[in-house]
Design a protein around this motif. Structure first.
Motif, short mmCIF file in Angstrom:
data_model
loop_
_atom_site.label_atom_id
_atom_site.label_comp_id
_atom_site.label_asym_id
_atom_site.label_seq_id
_atom_site.Cartn_x
_atom_site.Cartn_y
_atom_site.Cartn_z
N TYR A 185 38.29 35.18 39.68
CA TYR A 185 39.10 33.99 39.90
C TYR A 185 38.21 32.84 40.38
O TYR A 185 37.09 33.06 40.82
N GLN A 186 38.76 31.64 40.33
CA GLN A 186 38.05 30.44 40.81
C GLN A 186 36.62 30.42 40.28
O GLN A 186 35.66 30.23 41.04
N SER A 187 36.49 30.60 39.00
CA SER A 187 35.17 30.79 38.40
C SER A 187 34.25 29.60 38.68
O SER A 187 33.04 29.78 38.83
N ARG A 188 34.81 28.40 38.74
CA ARG A 188 33.95 27.23 38.94
C ARG A 188 33.47 27.11 40.38
O ARG A 188 32.55 26.34 40.66
N ARG A 189 34.06 27.88 41.29
CA ARG A 189 33.64 27.82 42.68
C ARG A 189 32.61 28.89 43.03
O ARG A 189 32.12 28.93 44.15
N GLN A 190 32.34 29.80 42.10
CA GLN A 190 31.41 30.88 42.42
C GLN A 190 29.98 30.34 42.47
O GLN A 190 29.58 29.54 41.63
N THR A 191 29.25 30.80 43.46
CA THR A 191 27.87 30.35 43.64
C THR A 191 26.92 31.55 43.57
O THR A 191 27.37 32.70 43.43
N LEU A 192 25.66 31.27 43.68
CA LEU A 192 24.67 32.36 43.67
C LEU A 192 24.91 33.31 44.83
O LEU A 192 24.59 34.50 44.73
N ASP A 193 25.46 32.80 45.92
CA ASP A 193 25.77 33.67 47.06
C ASP A 193 26.84 34.70 46.72
O ASP A 193 26.90 35.78 47.30
N ASP A 194 27.73 34.33 45.82
CA ASP A 194 28.82 35.25 45.44
C ASP A 194 28.36 36.30 44.43
O ASP A 194 29.04 37.32 44.25
N TRP A 195 27.26 36.01 43.76
CA TRP A 195 26.87 36.83 42.60
C TRP A 195 26.63 38.31 42.93
O TRP A 195 27.13 39.19 42.19
N PRO A 196 25.89 38.64 43.99
CA PRO A 196 25.68 40.07 44.26
C PRO A 196 27.00 40.85 44.41
O PRO A 196 27.12 41.97 43.92
N ARG A 197 27.97 40.22 45.05
CA ARG A 197 29.28 40.89 45.22
C ARG A 197 29.98 41.04 43.87
O ARG A 197 30.48 42.12 43.53
N LEU A 198 30.01 39.96 43.08
CA LEU A 198 30.67 40.02 41.77
C LEU A 198 30.00 41.08 40.88
O LEU A 198 30.67 41.87 40.21
N LYS A 199 28.67 41.06 40.89
CA LYS A 199 27.91 42.01 40.08
C LYS A 199 28.23 43.44 40.47
O LYS A 199 28.49 44.30 39.62
N SER A 200 28.27 43.67 41.76
CA SER A 200 28.54 45.01 42.26
C SER A 200 29.96 45.46 41.92
O SER A 200 30.20 46.61 41.52
N GLU A 201 30.90 44.54 42.05
CA GLU A 201 32.29 44.88 41.71
C GLU A 201 32.41 45.23 40.23
O GLU A 201 33.12 46.17 39.84
N TYR A 202 31.72 44.44 39.40
CA TYR A 202 31.82 44.71 37.96
C TYR A 202 31.11 46.02 37.60
O TYR A 202 31.60 46.79 36.78
N GLU A 203 29.97 46.28 38.25
CA GLU A 203 29.26 47.54 37.97
C GLU A 203 30.12 48.76 38.29
O GLU A 203 30.08 49.76 37.57
N LYS A 204 30.90 48.66 39.35
CA LYS A 204 31.81 49.78 39.67
C LYS A 204 32.81 50.01 38.54
O LYS A 204 33.12 51.14 38.17
N ARG A 205 33.31 48.90 38.01
CA ARG A 205 34.28 49.02 36.91
C ARG A 205 33.60 49.58 35.65
O ARG A 205 34.19 50.38 34.91
N LEU A 206 32.36 49.16 35.42
CA LEU A 206 31.63 49.67 34.25
C LEU A 206 31.33 51.15 34.40
O LEU A 206 31.38 51.91 33.43
N ASP A 207 31.06 51.56 35.64
CA ASP A 207 30.79 52.99 35.88
C ASP A 207 32.03 53.83 35.60
O ASP A 207 31.93 55.02 35.30
N GLY A 208 33.19 53.21 35.71
CA GLY A 208 34.44 53.95 35.47
C GLY A 208 35.02 53.75 34.09
O GLY A 208 36.18 54.14 33.84
N LEU A 209 34.23 53.16 33.20
CA LEU A 209 34.77 52.78 31.89
C LEU A 209 35.36 53.97 31.13
O LEU A 209 36.35 53.82 30.40
N PHE A 210 34.77 55.16 31.33
CA PHE A 210 35.26 56.33 30.60
C PHE A 210 36.03 57.30 31.49
O PHE A 210 36.39 58.39 31.05
N THR A 211 36.25 56.90 32.74
CA THR A 211 36.94 57.83 33.66
C THR A 211 38.10 57.20 34.40
O THR A 211 39.03 57.90 34.81
N ASP A 212 38.09 55.87 34.57
CA ASP A 212 39.19 55.23 35.30
C ASP A 212 40.51 55.40 34.53
O ASP A 212 40.52 55.53 33.30
N GLY A 213 41.59 55.37 35.28
CA GLY A 213 42.91 55.45 34.65
C GLY A 213 43.23 54.19 33.88
O GLY A 213 42.83 53.09 34.27
N SER A 214 43.97 54.35 32.79
CA SER A 214 44.35 53.20 31.98
C SER A 214 45.78 52.77 32.30
O SER A 214 46.52 53.48 32.99
#
Lengths: 275, 275
Positions: free
Chosen positions: A197-226
């Motif tokens: 959300y608020q994509s235009r407000r994201q800064t480099l400070d937010d990036w490590p958190r966003l990256k980590s959150e997305y990596e968790k979702r990618l790790d669950g791509l074949f195991t998370d519930g649909s």
């Protein structure tokens, strides 16, 4: 064991947040042992408009019926080369990710055009028996069965604006035409979306958190519930394809198409099989 | 007194049902004394993809921020010529009709691209005060205020499949991102859609009835009641743009954004004014 993942990426700027999220997906999924293919629609200058030029031969040169010509071309190998190439990637994929910015509460036109052109009749719609109380293999059945799919998108607004009572409409409602109508329709399982959300407000400070959150979702791509969308042909809809009385209790709108605890079991019908 | 009507037409085949409905609109509205302009997107070979080529000069040549460049180009007269031409038609119009086939539960990519390119920042979004509890002039306010709009579309499915409990999701829900998120967002009133279901089953025998039904709707283009979407800045949403408690009672999903009998009156705020 490694799987095949197709990322369909639709943003004009490689250095955008969307571009970075696409890069994260490539890196993380590859590190996890998967094989990743990216269709970078802007870089490919992908033709967004579905028209007669999509068919190398026409059944009817006088009057264009896109669905009929799509089926004909798909079955006879007379599709445009770029369409056939994307279909090969799609058929080879065990999971498909759409990476895009939400523009005007939907996907960018170039991605919508990819769907219109690549999702041929005979592959993603018009599949299976139509008539005698059956309306084809769709909504949980179809030739893309067995595949997983996920939207990864950015929105300019606040989470509250996309919440259940937010002014934009809820994100679930806004994405329903895509998640239910495009991904689930030809049989793919649909994971919950990954949303910044608020994509235009994201800064480099937010990036490590966003990256980590997305990596968790990618790790669950074949195991998370649909998302627990109902099967069209599983017994919950009547022969006019209306949800039967008593189902979806306490819900309305798009939410009635999600299974609820205590719903009767669905019959998994015979289908045409995976492409 | 005659009004100006813009029809944005998105179908690749002039001889299609959509083409015939577009022709009916031109004839009927002209007969009713209005001036009609048609943007036939396929015939115009309209560029569907929003990208850097939409700007004759760039604020930032290194990295494309479409919204920022859109605002800059709109304000400085450096938009692509086709975009500027469509905006002139839009500003001149008292009513706008989108004529299209529903493809994958939304508008065709070429029409979505028209929206992305023509609906510039500063014209349709990013308008008015942002901050201090205001989130701009949108959802009932904005520079397209005072205009009417209507979707005229064809669907392949049965009405039951698009009903409140139909398997596709309700048509109201499917069209919400367009009717609320695209038409109402910049301030246009939105009339109920004109819909032809089971488009592939319609025959010449059905045509007189369809034509007559559509003509009735065209006759009411400037007098029929519009969808009662709530004003963003009329007092029904809180400062996070969440619908206030007690409103939308008995409803959920997209329907909560429609006024109900007995709702408190809305304050019509000062706005930036019509373009």
């Amino acid at each position: 064991m490694g799987k095949n993942v197709l990322i369909v990426f639709a943003h004009p700027e490689p250095k955008s947040l969307n571009g970075s999220l696409k890069d994260v997906a490539v890196e993380r999924l590859t590190a996890n042992g998967h094989r990743v293919v990216v269709s970078d629609l802007y870089a490919m200058n992908f033709k967004a408009t579905a028209d007669g030029a999509d068919f190398l031969a026409r059944n009817n040169a006088e009057r264009l019926n896109y669905m009929e010509e799509s089926r004909n071309a798909y079955e006879n190998g007379t599709q445009a080369a770029d369409v056939a190439a994307e279909q090969t990637k799609l058929k080879d994929a065990d999971a498909v990710i759409f990476q895009f910015p939400m523009w005007w509460f939907s996907m960018p036109a170039i991605l919508k055009g990819w769907v219109e052109r690549v999702f041929a009749a005979g592959l993603t719609y018009g599949v299976g028996q139509h008539g005698n109380g059956r309306w084809g293999d769709r909504y949980g059945e179809g030739k893309l069965m067995g595949r997983r799919s996920m939207l990864s998108l950015t929105c300019g607004g606040l989470p509250s604006q996309f919440g259940p009572r937010g002014v934009n409409g809820s994100l679930d409602d806004l994405l329903f035409p895509i998640q239910h109508g495009i991904l689930y329709y030809p049989g793919m399982d649909v994971l919950p979306p990954f949303v910044v959300y608020q994509s235009r407000r994201q800064t480099l400070d937010d990036w490590p958190r966003l990256k980590s959150e997305y990596e968790k979702r990618l790790d669950g791509l074949f195991t998370d519930g649909s998302l627990p969308f109902r099967l069209q042909n599983g017994g919950h809809y009547d022969d006019q394809q209306v949800l039967k009385p008593g189902l979806g209790a306490g819900e309305s709108g798009t939410r009635i198409h999600l299974l609820q605890p205590g719903d009767p079991p669905q019959a998994m019908p015979a289908t045409t099989g995976k492409a």
